[in-house]
Design a protein around this motif. Structure first.
Motif, PDB file in Angstrom:
ATOM      1  N   PRO A  64      17.082   0.107 -26.434  1.00  0.00           N
ATOM      2  CA  PRO A  64      15.886  -0.468 -26.444  1.00  0.00           C
ATOM      3  C   PRO A  64      14.590   0.503 -26.222  1.00  0.00           C
ATOM      4  O   PRO A  64      13.407  -0.011 -26.979  1.00  0.00           O
ATOM      5  CB  PRO A  64      15.811  -1.798 -25.388  1.00  0.00           C
ATOM      6  N   HIS A  65      14.672   1.393 -25.530  1.00  0.00           N
ATOM      7  CA  HIS A  65      13.583   2.238 -25.419  1.00  0.00           C
ATOM      8  C   HIS A  65      13.067   2.943 -26.567  1.00  0.00           C
ATOM      9  O   HIS A  65      11.921   3.651 -26.514  1.00  0.00           O
ATOM     10  CB  HIS A  65      13.944   3.244 -24.064  1.00  0.00           C
ATOM     11  N   ASP A  66      13.957   2.973 -27.538  1.00  0.00           N
ATOM     12  CA  ASP A  66      13.942   3.411 -28.744  1.00  0.00           C
ATOM     13  C   ASP A  66      12.831   3.059 -29.724  1.00  0.00           C
ATOM     14  O   ASP A  66      12.423   3.550 -30.557  1.00  0.00           O
ATOM     15  CB  ASP A  66      14.985   4.410 -29.554  1.00  0.00           C
ATOM     16  N   TRP A  67      12.921   1.669 -29.364  1.00  0.00           N
ATOM     17  CA  TRP A  67      11.935   0.771 -30.449  1.00  0.00           C
ATOM     18  C   TRP A  67      10.349   0.888 -29.855  1.00  0.00           C
ATOM     19  O   TRP A  67      10.241   0.650 -28.694  1.00  0.00           O
ATOM     20  CB  TRP A  67      12.383  -0.906 -30.336  1.00  0.00           C
ATOM     21  N   PRO A  68       9.496   1.284 -30.798  1.00  0.00           N
ATOM     22  CA  PRO A  68       8.207   1.536 -30.389  1.00  0.00           C
ATOM     23  C   PRO A  68       7.224   0.215 -30.113  1.00  0.00           C
ATOM     24  O   PRO A  68       6.292   0.508 -29.369  1.00  0.00           O
ATOM     25  CB  PRO A  68       7.522   2.532 -31.407  1.00  0.00           C
ATOM     26  N   PHE A  69       7.690  -0.886 -30.717  1.00  0.00           N
ATOM     27  CA  PHE A  69       6.933  -2.115 -30.569  1.00  0.00           C
ATOM     28  C   PHE A  69       7.460  -3.171 -29.328  1.00  0.00           C
ATOM     29  O   PHE A  69       7.684  -4.277 -29.821  1.00  0.00           O
ATOM     30  CB  PHE A  69       6.762  -2.788 -32.093  1.00  0.00           C
ATOM     31  N   SER A  70       7.534  -2.770 -28.243  1.00  0.00           N
ATOM     32  CA  SER A  70       8.036  -3.416 -27.147  1.00  0.00           C
ATOM     33  C   SER A  70       7.317  -3.256 -26.069  1.00  0.00           C
ATOM     34  O   SER A  70       6.940  -1.884 -25.882  1.00  0.00           O
ATOM     35  CB  SER A  70       9.533  -3.073 -27.042  1.00  0.00           C
ATOM     36  N   SER A  71       7.538  -4.273 -25.226  1.00  0.00           N
ATOM     37  CA  SER A  71       6.701  -4.045 -23.695  1.00  0.00           C
ATOM     38  C   SER A  71       7.614  -3.514 -22.767  1.00  0.00           C
ATOM     39  O   SER A  71       7.285  -2.894 -21.665  1.00  0.00           O
ATOM     40  CB  SER A  71       6.490  -5.439 -23.208  1.00  0.00           C
ATOM     41  N   ILE A  72       8.786  -3.114 -23.403  1.00  0.00           N
ATOM     42  CA  ILE A  72       9.602  -2.389 -22.434  1.00  0.00           C
ATOM     43  C   ILE A  72       9.050  -1.087 -21.938  1.00  0.00           C
ATOM     44  O   ILE A  72       9.402  -0.628 -20.664  1.00  0.00           O
ATOM     45  CB  ILE A  72      11.012  -2.050 -23.095  1.00  0.00           C
ATOM     46  N   HIS A  73       8.108  -0.475 -22.696  1.00  0.00           N
ATOM     47  CA  HIS A  73       7.705   0.719 -22.340  1.00  0.00           C
ATOM     48  C   HIS A  73       6.644   0.756 -21.281  1.00  0.00           C
ATOM     49  O   HIS A  73       6.366   1.555 -20.427  1.00  0.00           O
ATOM     50  CB  HIS A  73       7.067   1.464 -23.510  1.00  0.00           C
ATOM     51  N   ARG A  74       6.127  -0.480 -21.107  1.00  0.00           N
ATOM     52  CA  ARG A  74       5.264  -0.800 -20.271  1.00  0.00           C
ATOM     53  C   ARG A  74       5.677  -1.202 -18.798  1.00  0.00           C
ATOM     54  O   ARG A  74       5.072  -0.890 -17.713  1.00  0.00           O
ATOM     55  CB  ARG A  74       4.068  -1.907 -20.494  1.00  0.00           C
ATOM     56  N   ASP A  75       7.125  -1.859 -18.879  1.00  0.00           N
ATOM     57  CA  ASP A  75       7.618  -2.282 -17.640  1.00  0.00           C
ATOM     58  C   ASP A  75       8.794  -1.693 -17.137  1.00  0.00           C
ATOM     59  O   ASP A  75       9.066  -1.783 -15.877  1.00  0.00           O
ATOM     60  CB  ASP A  75       8.151  -3.811 -18.126  1.00  0.00           C
ATOM     61  N   VAL A  76       9.399  -0.788 -17.972  1.00  0.00           N
ATOM     62  CA  VAL A  76      10.753  -0.322 -17.526  1.00  0.00           C
ATOM     63  C   VAL A  76      10.655   1.396 -17.883  1.00  0.00           C
ATOM     64  O   VAL A  76      10.616   1.641 -19.214  1.00  0.00           O
ATOM     65  CB  VAL A  76      12.014  -0.795 -18.087  1.00  0.00           C
TER      66      VAL A  76
END
Length: 167
Positions: free
Chosen positions: A147-159
């Protein structure tokens, strides 16, 4: 036309799925900056919290927290869709002809499905499950393995990337 009845709860946490009308289109990721601008403008005028968000080429999932006393998420989505569509028309990404064609073939004008799907979150456990669902959606659809490899996700902000899967 069905009569959709939405819960009267205000200040709710709500999970959404919003689709383009044509699932072959990749407008959401191709024009992510236009989508982000539309969301920023709507949030400026009608604030809401973003618990999670993931944008895929033809659909997106979001978890919003509405302000206390406010349940107007349908109006917010209408404005996001409208602003994004208008920005695509202004940039000649979609033409008025395409919009007319959508009305003739799909029964509505625009690039979006006329409705969206929503689900009210009623517990912390459900919220965490739903957020993980958002983050894992690009993996589910085969766009990435992590999931970290998908650029269009709030995961980058949160995890932060820890080596532990967020899916």
């Amino acid at each position: 036309m069905p009569n959709y009845i939405r819960p009267a709860a205000t200040g709710a946490v709500v999970f959404f799925t919003v689709y383009l009308a044509d699932h072959r289109k990749t407008l959401l990721t191709d024009h992510i900056n236009k989508l982000r601008r539309a969301v920023r403008e709507v949030r400026r005028d009608a604030p809401f919290g973003i618990n999670a968000w993931v944008v895929l080429p033809d659909h997106m999932h979001a978890v919003w927290t509405l302000p206390s006393g406010d349940r107007a998420y349908g109006q917010r989505w209408g404005k996001v869709k409208s602003k994004f569509t208008r920005s695509l028309r202004d940039a000649n990404v979609v033409s008025r002809h395409e919009m007319r064609h959508a009305k003739e073939t799909l029964g509505h004008a625009g690039i979006w499905q006329p409705r969206f799907w929503e689900h009210h979150i009623r517990s912390e456990a459900a919220l965490q499950t739903t957020i993980r669902h958002c983050w894992g959606n690009p993996v589910k659809h085969g766009y990435v393995d992590d999931p970290h490899d998908w650029p269009f996700s709030s995961i980058h902000r949160d995890v932060p990337r820890t080596g532990v899967s967020a899916a």
